[in-house]
Each structure stands twice: as C-alpha cells, then as structure tokens.
Design a protein around this motif. Structure first.
Motif, short mmCIF file in Angstrom:
data_model
loop_
_atom_site.label_atom_id
_atom_site.label_comp_id
_atom_site.label_asym_id
_atom_site.label_seq_id
_atom_site.Cartn_x
_atom_site.Cartn_y
_atom_site.Cartn_z
N PRO A 85 24.91 11.69 -31.06
CA PRO A 85 24.33 12.23 -29.89
C PRO A 85 23.24 11.50 -29.26
CG PRO A 85 23.31 12.71 -31.88
CD PRO A 85 24.51 11.89 -32.24
N PHE A 86 22.79 10.29 -29.69
CA PHE A 86 21.94 9.68 -29.20
C PHE A 86 22.06 8.85 -27.87
CE2 PHE A 86 20.80 9.98 -33.93
CZ PHE A 86 19.80 11.29 -33.64
N THR A 87 21.28 8.64 -26.73
CA THR A 87 21.49 7.96 -25.66
C THR A 87 20.23 6.99 -25.47
OG1 THR A 87 20.45 9.45 -24.32
CG2 THR A 87 22.73 9.94 -24.62
N GLU A 88 20.41 6.28 -24.31
CA GLU A 88 19.24 5.29 -24.16
C GLU A 88 18.23 5.99 -23.94
OE1 GLU A 88 18.42 1.74 -20.95
OE2 GLU A 88 20.40 1.97 -22.05
N GLU A 89 18.48 7.23 -23.01
CA GLU A 89 17.33 8.03 -22.95
C GLU A 89 16.34 8.46 -24.02
OE1 GLU A 89 16.55 11.79 -19.69
OE2 GLU A 89 18.42 11.66 -20.78
N ILE A 101 18.53 8.00 -35.71
CA ILE A 101 17.83 7.00 -34.86
C ILE A 101 16.73 6.71 -35.40
CG2 ILE A 101 17.15 8.75 -33.23
CD1 ILE A 101 17.32 6.76 -30.85
N VAL A 102 16.24 5.31 -35.50
CA VAL A 102 14.95 4.93 -36.07
C VAL A 102 14.30 4.05 -34.89
CG1 VAL A 102 13.75 3.93 -37.79
CG2 VAL A 102 15.86 5.41 -38.30
N VAL A 103 13.14 4.13 -34.54
CA VAL A 103 12.24 3.45 -33.62
C VAL A 103 11.11 2.95 -34.33
CG1 VAL A 103 11.41 3.26 -31.22
CG2 VAL A 103 13.35 4.53 -31.54
N PRO A 104 10.82 1.78 -34.27
CA PRO A 104 9.58 1.22 -35.02
C PRO A 104 8.09 1.45 -34.22
CG PRO A 104 10.84 -0.65 -33.98
CD PRO A 104 11.59 0.63 -33.75
#
Length: 152
Positions: free
Chosen positions: A130-134, A107-110
């Motif tokens: 494994p990654f959720t909206e949370e 997951i990558v978030v700018p």
C-alpha cells in the motif's frame, strides 16, 4: 489527505500542554485512524547505549516486540542502515519479525536528531503493497517535526 494530516500532526506535536510521549501517542492514534492502510503505527527509540530499539508510544494491537536488537527485523535493519525501508510484502523478507499474521506490508522511516539516528516510526499494514512515495515523504516530514520537539 497528507496535506491536512501534516497540519494536524504539527499541531499535536507542538502543543506543549502535554508531555512528549503523550503527543507521540496522540500522533500515532491520529495516523492509524486517518490513513486507511495504517493498521499499526508506533515509534521505536534507541535504548540508551545498548545496540537495541525500545518500543515507545504506538497505536494498534499490542506487540511482544518491545525490544528489537539492531540488525534484526525491518526496524533493526533501519537502525543500522539509516535508510527508509519499504516492504511491499513482508513474507518475501528473510529478516522479518512477524508481529501479526494479518500484516502484509511495512514501512520504517528513521528519526534523526543532529544527524544521529535516535529511533524510527514504524507502520504495519494489513493491505498488500500500500505504501507510496507520498507515504515516505509524509513520514519523513513527521519525523522532522518529532525531532524538533526533542531538540527544543
């Protein structure tokens, strides 16, 4: 878990006894240690005026990918798209840069300052999907807090 982690993250980021890189390093270590599916946590930042990202503080196995051209890999794509990118299965991605054979998801978030993408937080997981909206909301919160220490 993320509520308590949000409080701890803020405390680390806004403690002025140490410099920004050391705060980011402590944050990476906290996230890696606390979230079971965060196996590598790091920041990449725009490298001056170049169209590339440069590795900043991170926690996890060493990586050869200290410079990533814009558009290359998941991180490079986020540098161009300015959008979160959740990859449930890295092997299904054509433009994926493999850091380790154990990594299953990313997951990558700018990270934005005054509306400008200056970098990103990058998380690798050895757990499939494994990654959720949370996770996304939490990492957006983290980046908002990181931006505040760069602006202040």
């Amino acid at each position: 878990m993320f509520n308590e982690l949000s409080t701890q993250s803020k405390a680390i980021l806004h403690s002025t006894e140490v410099d920004v890189d050391e705060r980011l390093q402590k944050l990476c270590e906290l996230l890696k240690k606390t979230v079971p599916h965060y196996d590598w946590v790091g920041f990449y930042f725009k490298n001056g005026n170049k169209e590339e990202l440069k590795l900043g503080p991170y926690a996890g196995a060493p990586t050869d990918h200290t410079i990533i051209p814009f558009g290359k890999g998941i991180c490079g794509q986020v540098a161009v798209s300015n959008q979160n990118f959740v990859v449930p299965n890295v092997q299904a991605q054509d433009n994926y840069i493999a850091c380790s054979i154990t990594v299953k998801a990313e997951i990558v978030v700018p990270l934005f300052i005054n509306g400008k993408n200056i970098g990103q937080i990058d998380i690798d997981s050895n757990t499939p999907d494994p990654f959720t909206e949370e996770d996304e909301r939490f990492l957006e919160f983290v980046n908002t807090e990181v931006a505040k220490i760069y602006v202040s």
